[in-house]
Scaffold this active site. Sequence first.
Site, short mmCIF file in Angstrom:
data_model
loop_
_atom_site.label_atom_id
_atom_site.label_comp_id
_atom_site.label_asym_id
_atom_site.label_seq_id
_atom_site.Cartn_x
_atom_site.Cartn_y
_atom_site.Cartn_z
N LYS A 1 -4.57 -115.02 -14.41
CA LYS A 1 -3.67 -113.88 -14.30
C LYS A 1 -2.25 -114.26 -14.74
O LYS A 1 -1.62 -113.57 -15.54
CB LYS A 1 -3.65 -113.35 -12.87
CG LYS A 1 -2.80 -112.13 -12.67
CD LYS A 1 -1.49 -112.49 -12.03
CE LYS A 1 -0.58 -111.27 -11.96
NZ LYS A 1 0.68 -111.62 -11.27
N ASP B 1 -4.59 -108.29 -12.14
CA ASP B 1 -4.37 -108.70 -10.76
C ASP B 1 -5.22 -107.82 -9.86
O ASP B 1 -6.03 -107.04 -10.33
CB ASP B 1 -2.89 -108.62 -10.39
CG ASP B 1 -2.36 -107.21 -10.59
OD1 ASP B 1 -3.12 -106.25 -10.37
OD2 ASP B 1 -1.20 -107.07 -10.95
#
Length: 221
Positions: A128, A146
């Site tokens: 991420k 996310d």
Amino acid sequence: MKKKANERLRKKEIKDVLEKLEKIYPEAVSELVYQTPFQLLISTILAAQCTDVRVNQVTKKLYQHYNTPQDFLKLSEEELGEWIHSCGFYKTKAKNILNTCRILVEKYGGEVPQRREELVELPGVGRKTANVVISNAFGKPAIAVDTHVFRVSNRIGLAHSDNVEDTEEQLMNNIPKTQWSDAHHWLIYHGRRICKARKPLCEQCPLREECLYYKELTKKS
DNA sequence: AACTCGGGGCA
DNA sequence: TGCCCAGAGTT
């Protein structure tokens, strides 16, 4: 992995959803405004399990004194830990950040690498965070998935998958490249305000018409 | 796949 | 008080 196409939105519905999101969140730029890839990298490491607002409060002051990996390496783990204390997980984050800074200096001449394979080798940097840097700092193709992006896009039907990598791939297929960055912010905004993890506010959600989650929800009751 | 790291804001 | 937060690393 098998993907059930019937549990994702059609092209037209996706277009409608994106248009609505753009209309709802026109201001959806990241409140985290950064000047350098290095600052974005550090801020994103700090943002793990911590609100962006608090990260901003901390980095606003921190970056007035320390702006490069060389600067950060003047700090001890304890000193950096004090700076970032309010972001949570501060011992782990301080250690990872300093080790990352060492690698940046020793291996990359103090610069932030641009390839995902290199970024995820840095301590504290996962997929991420790497994607945030790739897309936001370097303007290269990537969508950072996310928890909000994952939950919201899979609920609505912008993706249908139980893992991050497939979700990421499906989002990149379903969303025009020119909107990747915006869509990332829209989905986060929407996840925070309406499409919340526990008690989603479906009754006031403008995407009800298209949303597969809401469709499933209303079918049962 | 489950567990750990964690302070601070808010109901 | 209890729940939750722009995740990542280890076992």
